[in-house]
Design a protein around this motif. Sequence first.
Motif, PDB file in Angstrom:
ATOM      1  N   HIS A  12       7.899  -1.597 -10.302  1.00 18.61           N
ATOM      2  CA  HIS A  12       8.410  -1.334 -11.657  1.00 18.61           C
ATOM      3  C   HIS A  12       8.095  -2.487 -12.596  1.00 18.61           C
ATOM      4  CE1 HIS A  12      10.611   2.455 -11.270  1.00 18.61           C
ATOM      5  NE2 HIS A  12      10.991   2.063 -10.063  1.00 18.61           N
ATOM      6  N   LEU A  13       8.231  -3.715 -12.090  1.00 16.75           N
ATOM      7  CA  LEU A  13       7.955  -4.885 -12.922  1.00 16.75           C
ATOM      8  C   LEU A  13       6.481  -4.960 -13.292  1.00 16.75           C
ATOM      9  CD1 LEU A  13      10.197  -7.420 -10.986  1.00 16.75           C
ATOM     10  CD2 LEU A  13      10.573  -6.661 -13.340  1.00 16.75           C
ATOM     11  N   SER A  14       5.612  -4.657 -12.338  1.00 19.22           N
ATOM     12  CA  SER A  14       4.174  -4.669 -12.608  1.00 19.22           C
ATOM     13  C   SER A  14       3.812  -3.654 -13.689  1.00 19.22           C
ATOM     14  CB  SER A  14       3.387  -4.376 -11.323  1.00 19.22           C
ATOM     15  OG  SER A  14       3.559  -5.400 -10.380  1.00 19.22           O
ATOM     16  N   LYS A  15       4.421  -2.490 -13.631  1.00 16.40           N
ATOM     17  CA  LYS A  15       4.146  -1.449 -14.621  1.00 16.40           C
ATOM     18  C   LYS A  15       4.580  -1.864 -16.015  1.00 16.40           C
ATOM     19  CE  LYS A  15       4.503   2.342 -11.289  1.00 16.40           C
ATOM     20  NZ  LYS A  15       5.337   3.496 -10.815  1.00 16.40           N
ATOM     21  N   ARG A  16       5.512  -2.815 -16.079  1.00 17.38           N
ATOM     22  CA  ARG A  16       6.003  -3.298 -17.377  1.00 17.38           C
ATOM     23  C   ARG A  16       5.312  -4.586 -17.810  1.00 17.38           C
ATOM     24  NH1 ARG A  16       9.357   0.014 -15.212  1.00 17.38           N
ATOM     25  NH2 ARG A  16      10.967   1.136 -16.366  1.00 17.38           N
ATOM     26  N   GLY A  17       4.209  -4.907 -17.131  1.00 17.91           N
ATOM     27  CA  GLY A  17       3.385  -6.001 -17.595  1.00 17.91           C
ATOM     28  C   GLY A  17       3.590  -7.336 -16.924  1.00 17.91           C
ATOM     29  N   ALA A  18       4.486  -7.418 -15.960  1.00 19.38           N
ATOM     30  CA  ALA A  18       4.709  -8.686 -15.265  1.00 19.38           C
ATOM     31  C   ALA A  18       3.612  -8.924 -14.236  1.00 19.38           C
ATOM     32  CB  ALA A  18       6.072  -8.685 -14.593  1.00 19.38           C
ATOM     33  N   SER A  19       3.340 -10.189 -13.973  1.00 23.14           N
ATOM     34  CA  SER A  19       2.444 -10.575 -12.886  1.00 23.14           C
ATOM     35  C   SER A  19       3.314 -10.860 -11.668  1.00 23.14           C
ATOM     36  CB  SER A  19       1.648 -11.820 -13.280  1.00 23.14           C
ATOM     37  OG  SER A  19       0.902 -12.301 -12.183  1.00 23.14           O
ATOM     38  N   VAL A  20       3.264  -9.981 -10.671  1.00 22.11           N
ATOM     39  CA  VAL A  20       4.167 -10.058  -9.526  1.00 22.11           C
ATOM     40  C   VAL A  20       3.422 -10.582  -8.300  1.00 22.11           C
ATOM     41  CG1 VAL A  20       5.693  -8.774  -7.988  1.00 22.11           C
ATOM     42  CG2 VAL A  20       5.578  -8.178 -10.419  1.00 22.11           C
ATOM     43  N   LEU A  75      15.814  -4.648 -14.266  1.00 18.98           N
ATOM     44  CA  LEU A  75      14.501  -4.903 -14.828  1.00 18.98           C
ATOM     45  C   LEU A  75      14.598  -5.743 -16.099  1.00 18.98           C
ATOM     46  CD1 LEU A  75      12.859  -1.384 -14.359  1.00 18.98           C
ATOM     47  CD2 LEU A  75      12.315  -3.461 -13.088  1.00 18.98           C
ATOM     48  N   SER A  76      15.544  -5.427 -16.940  1.00 24.04           N
ATOM     49  CA  SER A  76      15.743  -6.206 -18.164  1.00 24.04           C
ATOM     50  C   SER A  76      16.101  -7.647 -17.849  1.00 24.04           C
ATOM     51  CB  SER A  76      16.837  -5.565 -19.039  1.00 24.04           C
ATOM     52  OG  SER A  76      16.449  -4.274 -19.465  1.00 24.04           O
ATOM     53  N   LEU A  77      16.949  -7.833 -16.820  1.00 27.67           N
ATOM     54  CA  LEU A  77      17.374  -9.184 -16.429  1.00 27.67           C
ATOM     55  C   LEU A  77      16.180  -9.995 -15.938  1.00 27.67           C
ATOM     56  CD1 LEU A  77      19.765 -11.161 -15.779  1.00 27.67           C
ATOM     57  CD2 LEU A  77      19.760 -10.157 -13.493  1.00 27.67           C
ATOM     58  N   LEU A  78      15.329  -9.404 -15.092  1.00 24.14           N
ATOM     59  CA  LEU A  78      14.202 -10.126 -14.524  1.00 24.14           C
ATOM     60  C   LEU A  78      13.093 -10.374 -15.531  1.00 24.14           C
ATOM     61  CD1 LEU A  78      13.938  -8.336 -11.041  1.00 24.14           C
ATOM     62  CD2 LEU A  78      15.046 -10.511 -11.566  1.00 24.14           C
ATOM     63  N   LEU A  79      12.975  -9.511 -16.524  1.00 21.44           N
ATOM     64  CA  LEU A  79      11.905  -9.653 -17.519  1.00 21.44           C
ATOM     65  C   LEU A  79      12.326 -10.450 -18.735  1.00 21.44           C
ATOM     66  CD1 LEU A  79      10.495  -6.025 -17.388  1.00 21.44           C
ATOM     67  CD2 LEU A  79       9.322  -8.098 -16.626  1.00 21.44           C
ATOM     68  N   SER A  86       0.818  -1.210   0.000  1.00 21.05           N
ATOM     69  CA  SER A  86       0.000   0.000   0.000  1.00 21.05           C
ATOM     70  C   SER A  86       0.854   1.264   0.000  1.00 21.05           C
ATOM     71  CB  SER A  86      -0.934   0.006   1.215  1.00 21.05           C
ATOM     72  OG  SER A  86      -0.179   0.021   2.423  1.00 21.05           O
ATOM     73  N   ASP A  87       2.006   1.202   0.655  1.00 19.21           N
ATOM     74  CA  ASP A  87       2.887   2.369   0.702  1.00 19.21           C
ATOM     75  C   ASP A  87       3.764   2.495  -0.536  1.00 19.21           C
ATOM     76  OD1 ASP A  87       1.871   2.914   3.154  1.00 19.21           O
ATOM     77  OD2 ASP A  87       3.626   2.256   4.298  1.00 19.21           O
ATOM     78  N   ASP A  88       3.748   1.446  -1.385  1.00 15.85           N
ATOM     79  CA  ASP A  88       4.623   1.414  -2.553  1.00 15.85           C
ATOM     80  C   ASP A  88       6.081   1.588  -2.132  1.00 15.85           C
ATOM     81  OD1 ASP A  88       4.681   0.922  -5.256  1.00 15.85           O
ATOM     82  OD2 ASP A  88       4.762   3.040  -5.813  1.00 15.85           O
ATOM     83  N   ASP A  89       6.430   0.987  -0.991  1.00 12.21           N
ATOM     84  CA  ASP A  89       7.747   1.200  -0.387  1.00 12.21           C
ATOM     85  C   ASP A  89       8.570  -0.081  -0.457  1.00 12.21           C
ATOM     86  OD1 ASP A  89       9.878   2.163   1.021  1.00 12.21           O
ATOM     87  OD2 ASP A  89       8.949   1.903   2.981  1.00 12.21           O
ATOM     88  N   TRP A  90       9.003  -0.437  -1.657  1.00 12.59           N
ATOM     89  CA  TRP A  90       9.720  -1.693  -1.844  1.00 12.59           C
ATOM     90  C   TRP A  90      11.224  -1.486  -1.712  1.00 12.59           C
ATOM     91  CZ3 TRP A  90       6.791  -5.809  -1.892  1.00 12.59           C
ATOM     92  CH2 TRP A  90       5.461  -5.675  -2.303  1.00 12.59           C
ATOM     93  N   SER A  91      11.876  -2.518  -1.211  1.00 13.98           N
ATOM     94  CA  SER A  91      13.332  -2.488  -1.217  1.00 13.98           C
ATOM     95  C   SER A  91      13.812  -2.626  -2.650  1.00 13.98           C
ATOM     96  CB  SER A  91      13.876  -3.645  -0.380  1.00 13.98           C
ATOM     97  OG  SER A  91      13.499  -4.877  -0.943  1.00 13.98           O
ATOM     98  N   ASN A  92      15.128  -2.420  -2.840  1.00 14.22           N
ATOM     99  CA  ASN A  92      15.711  -2.490  -4.176  1.00 14.22           C
ATOM    100  C   ASN A  92      14.935  -1.614  -5.160  1.00 14.22           C
ATOM    101  OD1 ASN A  92      18.029  -4.189  -3.895  1.00 14.22           O
ATOM    102  ND2 ASN A  92      16.628  -5.871  -3.482  1.00 14.22           N
ATOM    103  N   ASP A  93      14.666  -0.387  -4.700  1.00 13.55           N
ATOM    104  CA  ASP A  93      14.066   0.651  -5.531  1.00 13.55           C
ATOM    105  C   ASP A  93      12.739   0.217  -6.133  1.00 13.55           C
ATOM    106  OD1 ASP A  93      14.700   2.562  -8.436  1.00 13.55           O
ATOM    107  OD2 ASP A  93      14.306   3.344  -6.444  1.00 13.55           O
ATOM    108  N   MET A  94      11.889  -0.377  -5.319  1.00 16.97           N
ATOM    109  CA  MET A  94      10.524  -0.699  -5.727  1.00 16.97           C
ATOM    110  C   MET A  94      10.483  -1.624  -6.942  1.00 16.97           C
ATOM    111  SD  MET A  94       8.751   3.050  -5.146  1.00 16.97           S
ATOM    112  CE  MET A  94       9.948   3.891  -6.169  1.00 16.97           C
ATOM    113  N   LEU A  95      11.341  -2.621  -6.967  1.00 12.24           N
ATOM    114  CA  LEU A  95      11.395  -3.529  -8.109  1.00 12.24           C
ATOM    115  C   LEU A  95      10.035  -4.136  -8.454  1.00 12.24           C
ATOM    116  CD1 LEU A  95      14.729  -5.569  -7.931  1.00 12.24           C
ATOM    117  CD2 LEU A  95      13.905  -4.146  -9.798  1.00 12.24           C
TER     118      LEU A  95
END
Length: 320
Positions: free
Chosen positions: A32-40, A315-319, A20-29
């Motif tokens: 960011h992944l969700s915004k690029r279409g991944a199902s997280v 992000l490129s590596l994970l996607l 809810s806080d959008d407060d993720w470690s590793n710079d909100m990975l």
Amino acid sequence: MKRILFLTTVPPHIIQKYVSDDDWSNDMLPAHLSKRGASVTIKRWTDEDIITTILDSDLVTFLWAEDYIQHPVAFREFLETAKKAIEIDRNGANPPCVMNHIDLVKWNMDKSYLLDMQRAGFDIPTTEILDAEQFSSPSALHQRLQMFQLSGSVVLKPSISASSNNTRLISDISALSNDDTAYLDSCTKGDLQSSLVIQRFEPAIATGEYSFVFVGDRLSHVVLKSPKSGEFRCQPQFGGLLCPQPINTIEERTLSMVNTIFDTLRMWFGKGSTGKMGYLRIDGLVTDETAFILMEIEAIEPCLYLELEGLQEMLSLLLK
């Protein structure tokens, strides 16, 4: 849609708070992944249905599992169970890829890996690792420590720890303070939940510890972590300062040594039965006499300083 699972240790209500806080470690990975279409999915490795979730994922990562050190026995058992399940599932159409893979995580969770690196020819602080619970009293453990070093400064820490958790600097092993004795007492009583690492204190820490961050197959960026005056721990929670270092300002002898360490790890752990090696942080000191003193390798849930650099590469590596 790529299905990415972040393993975590924190209770569900904490997960929901971070979401809810959008407060993720590793710079909100995850965000960011969700915004690029991944199902997280974010799920505890302690959950009863975790193996099913792992097998239903395309990519599994430990990048948000930092509190595993509080449950070392259970975490090791989980790794064994997950490895067996994934290896059996390898016959399936789309087996999950674990990054970093489980053999690397098992190796990296205990600081005895430093002795492996020393045997491979790399410089580490003078180090011994022993079972503190075998000693009947703080005085008995103290006598053993003086076999390691008669006088001067030593650093003690659990072999399974992170972020200087339960780490102690004894200023002079020949003259313990009351707090030093209390720490040794806790060690003999099993409070470490792991072995005891004994290291000669490295004065070069005063000028800072370098973190070399690798993403994929290349060095992404470098950060210098400098402790505050009078402190030997360089993490921000202890007053340490972080300063990005352009790679082209690092001495060639140091870069060469760090890249050799990375190449060695890639040779050992590039691929495993459960996935591949995707990221690493290699920490160490630089002195006039030594190109690089390896202090730590972080391959489970490291702070990668992605807020400074390397986010797009990760992000490129994970996607991929």
